[in-house]
Enzyme design. Sequence first.
Site, PDB file in Angstrom:
ATOM      1  N   ALA A  71      59.017  59.276  38.656  1.00  0.00           N
ATOM      2  CA  ALA A  71      58.860  57.825  38.679  1.00  0.00           C
ATOM      3  C   ALA A  71      59.238  57.302  37.289  1.00  0.00           C
ATOM      4  O   ALA A  71      59.147  58.031  36.294  1.00  0.00           O
ATOM      5  CB  ALA A  71      57.415  57.473  39.002  1.00  0.00           C
ATOM      6  N   GLY A 114      57.756  62.291  40.746  1.00  0.00           N
ATOM      7  CA  GLY A 114      58.186  61.562  41.941  1.00  0.00           C
ATOM      8  C   GLY A 114      59.458  62.143  42.545  1.00  0.00           C
ATOM      9  O   GLY A 114      59.687  62.026  43.753  1.00  0.00           O
ATOM     10  N   GLU A 117      58.374  64.909  44.661  1.00  0.00           N
ATOM     11  CA  GLU A 117      57.692  64.323  45.826  1.00  0.00           C
ATOM     12  C   GLU A 117      58.687  63.712  46.807  1.00  0.00           C
ATOM     13  O   GLU A 117      58.507  63.801  48.025  1.00  0.00           O
ATOM     14  CB  GLU A 117      56.688  63.261  45.340  1.00  0.00           C
ATOM     15  CG  GLU A 117      55.533  63.910  44.595  1.00  0.00           C
ATOM     16  CD  GLU A 117      54.643  62.897  43.894  1.00  0.00           C
ATOM     17  OE1 GLU A 117      55.180  62.081  43.109  1.00  0.00           O
ATOM     18  OE2 GLU A 117      53.432  62.906  44.122  1.00  0.00           O
ATOM     19  N   GLU A 137      52.868  65.325  36.009  1.00  0.00           N
ATOM     20  CA  GLU A 137      52.102  64.094  35.769  1.00  0.00           C
ATOM     21  C   GLU A 137      50.884  64.333  34.889  1.00  0.00           C
ATOM     22  O   GLU A 137      50.453  63.442  34.154  1.00  0.00           O
ATOM     23  CB  GLU A 137      51.648  63.476  37.103  1.00  0.00           C
ATOM     24  CG  GLU A 137      52.766  62.870  37.933  1.00  0.00           C
ATOM     25  CD  GLU A 137      53.437  63.849  38.895  1.00  0.00           C
ATOM     26  OE1 GLU A 137      53.317  65.074  38.695  1.00  0.00           O
ATOM     27  OE2 GLU A 137      54.092  63.375  39.839  1.00  0.00           O
TER      28      GLU A 137
HETATM   29  N1  CO8 Z   1      61.320  57.666  33.673  1.00  0.00           N
HETATM   30  C1  CO8 Z   1      62.118  56.872  32.917  1.00  0.00           C
HETATM   31  N2  CO8 Z   1      63.133  57.348  32.181  1.00  0.00           N
HETATM   32  C2  CO8 Z   1      63.357  58.677  32.198  1.00  0.00           C
HETATM   33  C3  CO8 Z   1      62.559  59.566  32.949  1.00  0.00           C
HETATM   34  C4  CO8 Z   1      61.502  58.993  33.728  1.00  0.00           C
HETATM   35  N3  CO8 Z   1      60.701  59.736  34.507  1.00  0.00           N
HETATM   36  N4  CO8 Z   1      63.029  60.826  32.783  1.00  0.00           N
HETATM   37  C5  CO8 Z   1      64.073  60.729  31.954  1.00  0.00           C
HETATM   38  N5  CO8 Z   1      64.282  59.450  31.584  1.00  0.00           N
HETATM   39  C6  CO8 Z   1      65.305  58.911  30.705  1.00  0.00           C
HETATM   40  C7  CO8 Z   1      64.963  59.175  29.241  1.00  0.00           C
HETATM   41  O1  CO8 Z   1      64.066  58.199  28.751  1.00  0.00           O
HETATM   42  C8  CO8 Z   1      66.322  59.078  28.615  1.00  0.00           C
HETATM   43  O2  CO8 Z   1      66.682  57.727  28.485  1.00  0.00           O
HETATM   44  P1  CO8 Z   1      67.049  57.111  27.023  1.00  0.00           P
HETATM   45  O3  CO8 Z   1      68.271  57.866  26.620  1.00  0.00           O
HETATM   46  O4  CO8 Z   1      67.285  55.669  27.289  1.00  0.00           O
HETATM   47  O5  CO8 Z   1      65.878  57.388  26.155  1.00  0.00           O
HETATM   48  C9  CO8 Z   1      67.250  59.660  29.683  1.00  0.00           C
HETATM   49  O6  CO8 Z   1      66.523  59.609  30.903  1.00  0.00           O
HETATM   50  C10 CO8 Z   1      67.603  61.119  29.416  1.00  0.00           C
HETATM   51  O7  CO8 Z   1      66.409  61.834  29.248  1.00  0.00           O
HETATM   52  P2  CO8 Z   1      66.191  62.884  28.041  1.00  0.00           P
HETATM   53  O8  CO8 Z   1      66.932  62.439  26.838  1.00  0.00           O
HETATM   54  O9  CO8 Z   1      64.727  63.110  27.914  1.00  0.00           O
HETATM   55  O10 CO8 Z   1      66.930  64.147  28.662  1.00  0.00           O
HETATM   56  P3  CO8 Z   1      66.575  65.678  28.391  1.00  0.00           P
HETATM   57  O11 CO8 Z   1      67.668  66.465  29.021  1.00  0.00           O
HETATM   58  O12 CO8 Z   1      66.295  65.921  26.959  1.00  0.00           O
HETATM   59  O13 CO8 Z   1      65.205  65.951  29.197  1.00  0.00           O
HETATM   60  C11 CO8 Z   1      63.712  65.838  31.053  1.00  0.00           C
HETATM   61  C12 CO8 Z   1      65.193  65.861  30.583  1.00  0.00           C
HETATM   62  C13 CO8 Z   1      63.054  67.194  30.782  1.00  0.00           C
HETATM   63  C14 CO8 Z   1      63.754  65.606  32.568  1.00  0.00           C
HETATM   64  C15 CO8 Z   1      62.943  64.723  30.350  1.00  0.00           C
HETATM   65  O14 CO8 Z   1      63.706  63.527  30.443  1.00  0.00           O
HETATM   66  C16 CO8 Z   1      61.581  64.449  30.897  1.00  0.00           C
HETATM   67  O15 CO8 Z   1      60.678  65.209  30.663  1.00  0.00           O
HETATM   68  N6  CO8 Z   1      61.427  63.373  31.697  1.00  0.00           N
HETATM   69  C17 CO8 Z   1      60.158  62.971  32.238  1.00  0.00           C
HETATM   70  C18 CO8 Z   1      59.744  63.845  33.397  1.00  0.00           C
HETATM   71  C19 CO8 Z   1      58.416  63.407  33.944  1.00  0.00           C
HETATM   72  O16 CO8 Z   1      57.412  63.439  33.286  1.00  0.00           O
HETATM   73  N7  CO8 Z   1      58.396  62.997  35.242  1.00  0.00           N
HETATM   74  C20 CO8 Z   1      57.190  62.568  35.907  1.00  0.00           C
HETATM   75  C21 CO8 Z   1      57.029  61.118  35.796  1.00  0.00           C
HETATM   76  S1  CO8 Z   1      55.490  60.576  36.456  1.00  0.00           S
HETATM   77  C22 CO8 Z   1      55.739  60.490  38.123  1.00  0.00           C
HETATM   78  O17 CO8 Z   1      56.777  60.835  38.620  1.00  0.00           O
HETATM   79  C23 CO8 Z   1      54.619  59.952  38.953  1.00  0.00           C
HETATM   80  C24 CO8 Z   1      54.887  60.148  40.406  1.00  0.00           C
HETATM   81  C25 CO8 Z   1      54.621  58.911  41.138  1.00  0.00           C
HETATM   82  C26 CO8 Z   1      54.909  59.025  42.593  1.00  0.00           C
HETATM   83  C27 CO8 Z   1      56.331  58.888  42.989  1.00  0.00           C
HETATM   84  C28 CO8 Z   1      56.497  58.887  44.466  1.00  0.00           C
HETATM   85  C29 CO8 Z   1      57.869  59.225  44.970  1.00  0.00           C
END
Ligand code: CO8
Length: 336
Positions: A71, A114, A117, A137
Amino acid sequence: MSTQQKQYEYILLSRPAPGVGLITLNRPKALNALCTPLFKELNEALVDLDADDEIGAVVLTGSNRAFAAGADIKEMKDKTYADVYKNRFLENWSEMTALSKPVIAAVSGYALGGGCELALMCDIILASPTAVFGQPEINLGVIPGGGGTQRLARAIGKSRTMELTLTGRNFSAAEAASWGMVSRVVEEGEGKVVEEAVSMAGVIASKGRLAVQAGKEAVNAAYELTLEEGLKTERRIFHGLFATHDQKEGEHGCIELWGHSWLMRVAQACPLSQRRGNPLGSIHRFATVKPDPRKQLYTIHNEPTAYRRHDMLRIEGGRLNLSYGYYDYPGISYTM
Ligand code: CO8
Protein backbone atom coordinates in the site's frame (compact mmCIF):
# COMPACT_ATOMS: atom_id res chain seq x y z
CA MET A 1 -18.11 2.07 -22.55
CA SER A 2 -15.94 -0.80 -23.85
CA THR A 3 -12.87 -1.69 -21.81
CA GLN A 4 -10.75 -0.99 -24.91
CA GLN A 5 -11.71 2.67 -25.07
CA LYS A 6 -11.13 3.74 -21.47
CA GLN A 7 -7.96 5.56 -20.57
CA TYR A 8 -6.33 4.86 -17.25
CA GLU A 9 -3.51 6.57 -15.40
CA TYR A 10 -2.27 3.83 -13.09
CA ILE A 11 -2.97 0.67 -15.05
CA LEU A 12 -2.57 -0.62 -18.60
CA LEU A 13 -5.24 -2.74 -20.19
CA SER A 14 -4.75 -5.08 -23.15
CA ARG A 15 -6.01 -8.26 -24.78
CA PRO A 16 -2.92 -10.32 -25.54
CA ALA A 17 -4.79 -13.46 -26.62
CA PRO A 18 -8.35 -14.46 -27.53
CA GLY A 19 -10.54 -14.36 -24.44
CA VAL A 20 -7.79 -12.96 -22.21
CA GLY A 21 -7.72 -9.56 -20.50
CA LEU A 22 -4.37 -8.35 -19.18
CA ILE A 23 -4.12 -5.64 -16.51
CA THR A 24 -0.65 -4.27 -15.82
CA LEU A 25 -0.15 -2.09 -12.76
CA ASN A 26 1.63 0.99 -14.00
CA ARG A 27 3.18 3.18 -11.29
CA PRO A 28 6.79 2.32 -12.05
CA LYS A 29 8.33 5.18 -10.07
CA ALA A 30 6.61 4.03 -6.87
CA LEU A 31 7.15 0.31 -7.56
CA ASN A 32 3.40 0.00 -8.17
CA ALA A 33 2.55 1.10 -4.63
CA LEU A 34 -1.19 0.70 -4.23
CA CYS A 35 -2.89 4.04 -3.79
CA THR A 36 -6.64 4.71 -3.71
CA PRO A 37 -6.90 6.02 -7.31
CA LEU A 38 -4.99 2.98 -8.58
CA PHE A 39 -7.38 0.64 -6.81
CA LYS A 40 -10.35 2.59 -8.16
CA GLU A 41 -9.10 2.05 -11.71
CA LEU A 42 -8.21 -1.57 -11.04
CA ASN A 43 -11.68 -2.34 -9.66
CA GLU A 44 -13.33 -0.58 -12.56
CA ALA A 45 -11.28 -2.46 -15.17
CA LEU A 46 -11.86 -5.80 -13.46
CA VAL A 47 -15.62 -5.26 -13.26
CA ASP A 48 -15.67 -4.31 -16.97
CA LEU A 49 -13.69 -7.39 -17.95
CA ASP A 50 -15.91 -9.57 -15.79
CA ALA A 51 -18.95 -8.28 -17.67
CA ASP A 52 -17.33 -8.56 -21.11
CA ASP A 53 -18.58 -11.61 -23.02
CA GLU A 54 -15.39 -11.79 -25.06
CA ILE A 55 -13.26 -12.30 -21.96
CA GLY A 56 -12.90 -15.68 -20.25
CA ALA A 57 -10.01 -15.02 -17.85
CA VAL A 58 -7.90 -12.14 -16.62
CA VAL A 59 -4.19 -11.82 -15.89
CA LEU A 60 -3.01 -9.24 -13.36
CA THR A 61 0.64 -8.28 -13.33
CA GLY A 62 3.09 -5.53 -12.45
CA SER A 63 6.57 -4.81 -13.74
CA ASN A 64 9.62 -6.98 -13.81
CA ARG A 65 10.89 -5.15 -10.69
CA ALA A 66 7.68 -5.06 -8.68
CA PHE A 67 4.27 -6.66 -8.79
CA ALA A 68 3.42 -4.09 -6.08
CA ALA A 69 5.60 -2.93 -3.19
CA GLY A 70 2.64 -2.54 -0.87
CA ALA A 71 0.00 0.00 0.00
CA ASP A 72 1.20 3.54 -0.64
CA ILE A 73 3.02 4.49 2.54
CA LYS A 74 3.00 8.16 1.59
CA GLU A 75 -0.78 8.12 1.22
CA MET A 76 -1.26 6.34 4.54
CA LYS A 77 1.19 8.18 6.74
CA ASP A 78 -1.05 11.10 7.79
CA LYS A 79 -4.30 9.22 8.10
CA THR A 80 -5.98 9.16 11.50
CA TYR A 81 -8.15 6.50 13.08
CA ALA A 82 -11.22 8.68 12.47
CA ASP A 83 -10.29 8.99 8.76
CA VAL A 84 -9.77 5.33 8.08
CA TYR A 85 -12.72 4.16 10.19
CA LYS A 86 -15.19 6.71 8.82
CA ASN A 87 -14.12 6.21 5.19
CA ARG A 88 -13.83 2.43 5.60
CA PHE A 89 -10.27 2.53 4.27
CA LEU A 90 -9.30 -0.61 2.31
CA GLU A 91 -12.80 -2.08 2.38
CA ASN A 92 -13.26 -1.79 -1.40
CA TRP A 93 -9.72 -3.08 -2.09
CA SER A 94 -10.98 -6.63 -2.03
CA GLU A 95 -13.86 -6.07 -4.46
CA MET A 96 -12.06 -8.21 -7.01
CA THR A 97 -12.73 -11.32 -4.94
CA ALA A 98 -16.40 -11.03 -5.96
CA LEU A 99 -15.64 -11.46 -9.68
CA SER A 100 -17.03 -14.50 -11.42
CA LYS A 101 -14.17 -14.92 -13.90
CA PRO A 102 -10.78 -16.25 -12.82
CA VAL A 103 -7.92 -13.84 -12.22
CA ILE A 104 -4.34 -15.07 -12.48
CA ALA A 105 -1.61 -13.08 -10.75
CA ALA A 106 1.69 -13.07 -12.65
CA VAL A 107 4.20 -11.99 -10.02
CA SER A 108 7.72 -10.71 -10.69
CA GLY A 109 9.87 -8.79 -8.23
CA TYR A 110 8.44 -7.33 -5.03
CA ALA A 111 4.98 -8.39 -3.85
CA LEU A 112 5.08 -6.88 -0.38
CA GLY A 113 2.37 -5.94 2.10
CA GLY A 114 -0.68 -4.96 0.04
CA GLY A 115 1.11 -6.37 -3.04
CA CYS A 116 1.28 -9.81 -1.49
CA GLU A 117 -2.33 -9.44 -0.37
CA LEU A 118 -3.39 -8.43 -3.87
CA ALA A 119 -1.77 -11.57 -5.27
CA LEU A 120 -3.55 -13.63 -2.61
CA MET A 121 -6.90 -12.17 -3.71
CA CYS A 122 -6.33 -13.65 -7.18
CA ASP A 123 -7.48 -17.18 -8.00
CA ILE A 124 -4.13 -18.52 -9.21
CA ILE A 125 -0.63 -17.16 -8.59
CA LEU A 126 2.26 -17.80 -10.97
CA ALA A 127 5.64 -16.52 -9.82
CA SER A 128 8.84 -15.63 -11.58
CA PRO A 129 12.00 -16.90 -9.80
CA THR A 130 12.68 -13.23 -8.97
CA ALA A 131 9.46 -12.80 -6.99
CA VAL A 132 9.87 -11.64 -3.40
CA PHE A 133 6.82 -11.93 -1.18
CA GLY A 134 6.35 -10.54 2.30
CA GLN A 135 4.08 -8.98 4.88
CA PRO A 136 6.43 -6.31 6.29
CA GLU A 137 3.70 -4.17 7.90
CA ILE A 138 5.01 -5.00 11.36
CA ASN A 139 8.06 -2.86 10.52
CA LEU A 140 5.69 0.10 10.12
CA GLY A 141 3.94 -0.56 13.42
CA VAL A 142 0.81 -2.02 11.80
CA ILE A 143 -0.41 -5.39 10.60
CA PRO A 144 -1.66 -6.57 7.20
CA GLY A 145 -5.01 -4.92 6.49
CA GLY A 146 -5.92 -6.36 3.09
CA GLY A 147 -6.53 -9.97 4.13
CA GLY A 148 -2.89 -11.01 4.62
CA THR A 149 -3.34 -12.64 8.01
CA GLN A 150 -6.43 -14.53 6.81
CA ARG A 151 -5.71 -15.56 3.23
CA LEU A 152 -2.05 -16.32 3.89
CA ALA A 153 -2.96 -18.47 6.90
CA ARG A 154 -5.40 -20.44 4.77
CA ALA A 155 -2.82 -20.81 2.00
CA ILE A 156 0.28 -21.76 4.00
CA GLY A 157 -0.88 -22.51 7.54
CA LYS A 158 -0.84 -20.77 10.91
CA SER A 159 2.74 -21.26 12.00
CA ARG A 160 4.36 -19.91 8.84
CA THR A 161 1.87 -17.02 8.62
CA MET A 162 2.49 -16.15 12.24
CA GLU A 163 6.25 -16.15 11.68
CA LEU A 164 6.03 -14.02 8.53
CA THR A 165 3.52 -11.56 9.99
CA LEU A 166 5.35 -11.09 13.28
CA THR A 167 8.91 -10.93 11.91
CA GLY A 168 8.13 -9.13 8.65
CA ARG A 169 10.59 -11.46 6.88
CA ASN A 170 10.36 -11.60 3.08
CA PHE A 171 10.07 -14.98 1.43
CA SER A 172 11.11 -16.28 -1.97
CA ALA A 173 9.16 -17.64 -4.93
CA ALA A 174 10.62 -21.07 -4.20
CA GLU A 175 9.38 -20.95 -0.59
CA ALA A 176 5.95 -19.75 -1.73
CA ALA A 177 5.75 -22.64 -4.20
CA SER A 178 6.90 -25.25 -1.70
CA TRP A 179 4.22 -24.04 0.76
CA GLY A 180 1.49 -24.14 -1.91
CA MET A 181 0.86 -20.40 -1.97
CA VAL A 182 1.77 -20.10 -5.65
CA SER A 183 0.81 -22.78 -8.11
CA ARG A 184 4.28 -22.76 -9.67
CA VAL A 185 7.46 -20.86 -10.37
CA VAL A 186 7.99 -20.37 -14.10
CA GLU A 187 11.35 -20.40 -15.85
CA GLU A 188 13.66 -17.42 -15.59
CA GLY A 189 13.45 -14.52 -18.04
CA GLU A 190 11.81 -11.12 -18.26
CA GLY A 191 8.17 -11.39 -19.21
CA LYS A 192 8.11 -15.21 -18.91
CA VAL A 193 5.67 -15.20 -16.03
CA VAL A 194 3.21 -13.01 -17.94
CA GLU A 195 3.62 -15.18 -21.04
CA GLU A 196 2.86 -18.27 -19.00
CA ALA A 197 -0.10 -16.65 -17.23
CA VAL A 198 -1.57 -15.44 -20.55
CA SER A 199 -1.21 -18.92 -21.97
CA MET A 200 -2.93 -20.43 -18.92
CA ALA A 201 -5.68 -17.79 -19.13
CA GLY A 202 -6.11 -18.68 -22.82
CA VAL A 203 -6.66 -22.32 -21.94
CA ILE A 204 -9.22 -21.36 -19.29
CA ALA A 205 -10.94 -18.95 -21.70
CA SER A 206 -11.31 -21.77 -24.24
CA LYS A 207 -13.44 -23.82 -21.81
CA GLY A 208 -17.15 -23.47 -21.24
CA ARG A 209 -17.72 -20.14 -19.47
CA LEU A 210 -20.39 -21.42 -17.14
CA ALA A 211 -18.31 -24.45 -16.19
CA VAL A 212 -15.33 -22.20 -15.38
CA GLN A 213 -17.49 -19.89 -13.29
CA ALA A 214 -18.96 -22.89 -11.49
CA GLY A 215 -15.50 -24.40 -10.90
CA LYS A 216 -14.28 -21.16 -9.35
CA GLU A 217 -17.35 -20.91 -7.15
CA ALA A 218 -16.99 -24.51 -6.00
CA VAL A 219 -13.27 -24.23 -5.17
CA ASN A 220 -13.87 -20.97 -3.31
CA ALA A 221 -16.57 -22.69 -1.26
CA ALA A 222 -13.82 -24.91 0.18
CA TYR A 223 -12.55 -21.86 2.04
CA GLU A 224 -15.87 -20.98 3.60
CA LEU A 225 -17.72 -24.20 4.35
CA THR A 226 -17.34 -27.41 6.31
CA LEU A 227 -16.44 -30.47 4.23
CA GLU A 228 -20.01 -31.74 4.32
CA GLU A 229 -21.50 -28.41 3.30
CA GLY A 230 -18.79 -27.95 0.67
CA LEU A 231 -19.47 -31.35 -0.89
CA LYS A 232 -23.17 -30.60 -0.98
CA THR A 233 -22.47 -27.24 -2.61
CA GLU A 234 -20.19 -28.87 -5.18
CA ARG A 235 -22.87 -31.46 -6.01
CA ARG A 236 -25.59 -28.81 -6.37
CA ILE A 237 -23.40 -26.77 -8.72
CA PHE A 238 -22.42 -29.92 -10.60
CA HIS A 239 -26.07 -30.95 -11.02
CA GLY A 240 -26.95 -27.43 -12.14
CA LEU A 241 -24.49 -27.70 -15.02
CA PHE A 242 -26.60 -30.41 -16.61
CA ALA A 243 -29.08 -27.72 -17.48
CA THR A 244 -26.49 -25.76 -19.45
CA HIS A 245 -25.60 -25.57 -23.09
CA ASP A 246 -21.90 -25.98 -22.17
CA GLN A 247 -22.54 -29.45 -20.83
CA LYS A 248 -24.37 -30.52 -23.98
CA GLU A 249 -21.63 -29.09 -26.14
CA GLY A 250 -18.99 -30.86 -24.08
CA GLU A 251 -20.73 -34.16 -24.58
CA HIS A 252 -21.14 -33.54 -28.29
CA GLY A 253 -17.45 -32.71 -28.45
CA CYS A 254 -16.65 -36.21 -27.23
CA ILE A 255 -18.54 -37.80 -30.07
CA GLU A 256 -15.94 -36.50 -32.47
CA LEU A 257 -13.51 -38.77 -30.66
CA TRP A 258 -14.73 -41.82 -32.34
CA GLY A 259 -14.72 -40.70 -35.96
CA HIS A 260 -15.52 -44.19 -37.26
CA SER A 261 -18.32 -43.72 -39.74
CA TRP A 262 -18.76 -47.47 -40.07
CA LEU A 263 -19.39 -47.67 -36.34
CA MET A 264 -22.05 -45.00 -36.57
CA ARG A 265 -23.64 -46.76 -39.53
CA VAL A 266 -23.76 -50.02 -37.64
CA ALA A 267 -25.18 -48.26 -34.59
CA GLN A 268 -27.90 -46.62 -36.62
CA ALA A 269 -28.78 -49.83 -38.40
CA CYS A 270 -28.86 -51.79 -35.21
CA PRO A 271 -32.24 -53.52 -34.94
CA LEU A 272 -31.78 -53.86 -31.21
CA SER A 273 -31.89 -50.10 -30.74
CA GLN A 274 -35.20 -50.00 -32.54
CA ARG A 275 -36.59 -52.90 -30.58
CA ARG A 276 -35.60 -51.65 -27.14
CA GLY A 277 -36.12 -47.93 -27.73
CA ASN A 278 -32.41 -47.43 -27.08
CA PRO A 279 -29.57 -48.51 -26.43
CA LEU A 280 -27.82 -47.17 -29.49
CA GLY A 281 -30.72 -45.21 -30.87
CA SER A 282 -29.75 -42.07 -28.94
CA ILE A 283 -26.05 -42.46 -29.56
CA HIS A 284 -25.82 -39.20 -31.47
CA ARG A 285 -27.15 -37.23 -28.49
CA PHE A 286 -25.13 -37.96 -25.39
CA ALA A 287 -22.79 -40.75 -26.28
CA THR A 288 -19.10 -40.64 -25.67
CA VAL A 289 -17.05 -43.41 -27.13
CA LYS A 290 -13.82 -44.64 -25.67
CA PRO A 291 -12.00 -46.71 -28.23
CA ASP A 292 -9.41 -49.21 -27.11
CA PRO A 293 -8.08 -50.57 -30.38
CA ARG A 294 -5.65 -52.94 -28.64
CA LYS A 295 -8.54 -54.84 -27.14
CA GLN A 296 -10.77 -54.02 -30.10
CA LEU A 297 -13.37 -52.88 -27.63
CA TYR A 298 -15.45 -49.72 -27.83
CA THR A 299 -17.34 -48.59 -24.77
CA ILE A 300 -20.24 -46.32 -25.52
CA HIS A 301 -21.33 -44.13 -22.64
CA ASN A 302 -24.80 -43.42 -23.75
CA GLU A 303 -25.84 -41.17 -20.87
CA PRO A 304 -24.16 -38.19 -19.22
CA THR A 305 -23.93 -39.94 -15.88
CA ALA A 306 -21.57 -42.55 -14.61
CA TYR A 307 -24.38 -44.57 -13.14
CA ARG A 308 -25.86 -46.03 -16.30
CA ARG A 309 -24.63 -49.29 -17.66
CA HIS A 310 -22.76 -48.99 -20.90
CA ASP A 311 -23.32 -50.34 -24.32
CA MET A 312 -20.40 -52.21 -25.70
CA LEU A 313 -19.30 -52.87 -29.20
CA ARG A 314 -16.76 -55.62 -29.41
CA ILE A 315 -14.88 -56.46 -32.54
CA GLU A 316 -13.89 -60.08 -32.75
CA GLY A 317 -12.40 -61.73 -35.79
CA GLY A 318 -13.78 -59.12 -38.14
CA ARG A 319 -17.21 -59.30 -36.58
CA LEU A 320 -18.82 -56.73 -34.38
CA ASN A 321 -20.78 -57.91 -31.37
CA LEU A 322 -23.08 -55.86 -29.25
CA SER A 323 -23.67 -56.19 -25.57
CA TYR A 324 -25.54 -54.02 -23.11
CA GLY A 325 -24.28 -53.64 -19.57
CA TYR A 326 -23.34 -57.04 -18.25
CA TYR A 327 -25.57 -58.88 -20.70
CA ASP A 328 -24.48 -60.10 -24.06
CA TYR A 329 -26.89 -60.26 -26.92
CA PRO A 330 -25.51 -63.32 -28.59
CA GLY A 331 -27.61 -63.03 -31.69
CA ILE A 332 -26.46 -59.51 -32.53
CA SER A 333 -23.38 -59.55 -34.60
CA TYR A 334 -22.34 -57.79 -37.80
CA THR A 335 -19.74 -58.41 -40.42
CA MET A 336 -17.55 -55.33 -40.80
N1 CO8 B 1 4.55 3.11 -0.87
C1 CO8 B 1 4.94 4.26 -1.49
N2 CO8 B 1 6.08 4.36 -2.19
C2 CO8 B 1 6.86 3.27 -2.27
C3 CO8 B 1 6.53 2.05 -1.65
C4 CO8 B 1 5.29 2.00 -0.93
N3 CO8 B 1 4.85 0.88 -0.33
N4 CO8 B 1 7.49 1.14 -1.92
C5 CO8 B 1 8.40 1.77 -2.68
N5 CO8 B 1 8.04 3.05 -2.89
C6 CO8 B 1 8.74 4.07 -3.66
C7 CO8 B 1 9.92 4.63 -2.87
O1 CO8 B 1 9.50 5.63 -1.97
C8 CO8 B 1 10.76 5.18 -3.99
O2 CO8 B 1 10.23 6.40 -4.43
P1 CO8 B 1 11.13 7.75 -4.40
O3 CO8 B 1 12.23 7.45 -5.37
O4 CO8 B 1 10.20 8.82 -4.85
O5 CO8 B 1 11.61 7.90 -3.01
C9 CO8 B 1 10.53 4.18 -5.13
O6 CO8 B 1 9.33 3.49 -4.81
C10 CO8 B 1 11.65 3.15 -5.24
O7 CO8 B 1 11.81 2.55 -3.99
P2 CO8 B 1 13.27 2.33 -3.32
O8 CO8 B 1 14.18 3.43 -3.71
O9 CO8 B 1 13.05 2.09 -1.87
O10 CO8 B 1 13.70 1.00 -4.08
P3 CO8 B 1 14.65 -0.15 -3.52
O11 CO8 B 1 14.92 -1.05 -4.66
O12 CO8 B 1 15.82 0.42 -2.80
O13 CO8 B 1 13.76 -0.94 -2.43
C11 CO8 B 1 11.81 -2.00 -1.57
C12 CO8 B 1 12.63 -1.63 -2.83
C13 CO8 B 1 12.57 -3.03 -0.73
C14 CO8 B 1 10.51 -2.64 -2.08
C15 CO8 B 1 11.51 -0.75 -0.74
O14 CO8 B 1 11.01 0.25 -1.61
C16 CO8 B 1 10.53 -0.95 0.37
O15 CO8 B 1 10.86 -1.52 1.37
N6 CO8 B 1 9.26 -0.51 0.17
C17 CO8 B 1 8.24 -0.59 1.18
C18 CO8 B 1 7.70 -1.99 1.31
C19 CO8 B 1 6.63 -2.04 2.37
O16 CO8 B 1 6.86 -1.79 3.52
N7 CO8 B 1 5.39 -2.42 1.97
C20 CO8 B 1 4.27 -2.54 2.87
C21 CO8 B 1 3.51 -1.29 2.92
S1 CO8 B 1 2.24 -1.34 4.13
C22 CO8 B 1 0.97 -2.17 3.39
O17 CO8 B 1 1.08 -2.64 2.29
C23 CO8 B 1 -0.31 -2.28 4.16
C24 CO8 B 1 -1.25 -3.22 3.49
C25 CO8 B 1 -2.59 -2.63 3.41
C26 CO8 B 1 -3.57 -3.50 2.71
C27 CO8 B 1 -3.53 -3.48 1.23
C28 CO8 B 1 -4.63 -4.29 0.64
C29 CO8 B 1 -4.42 -4.73 -0.78
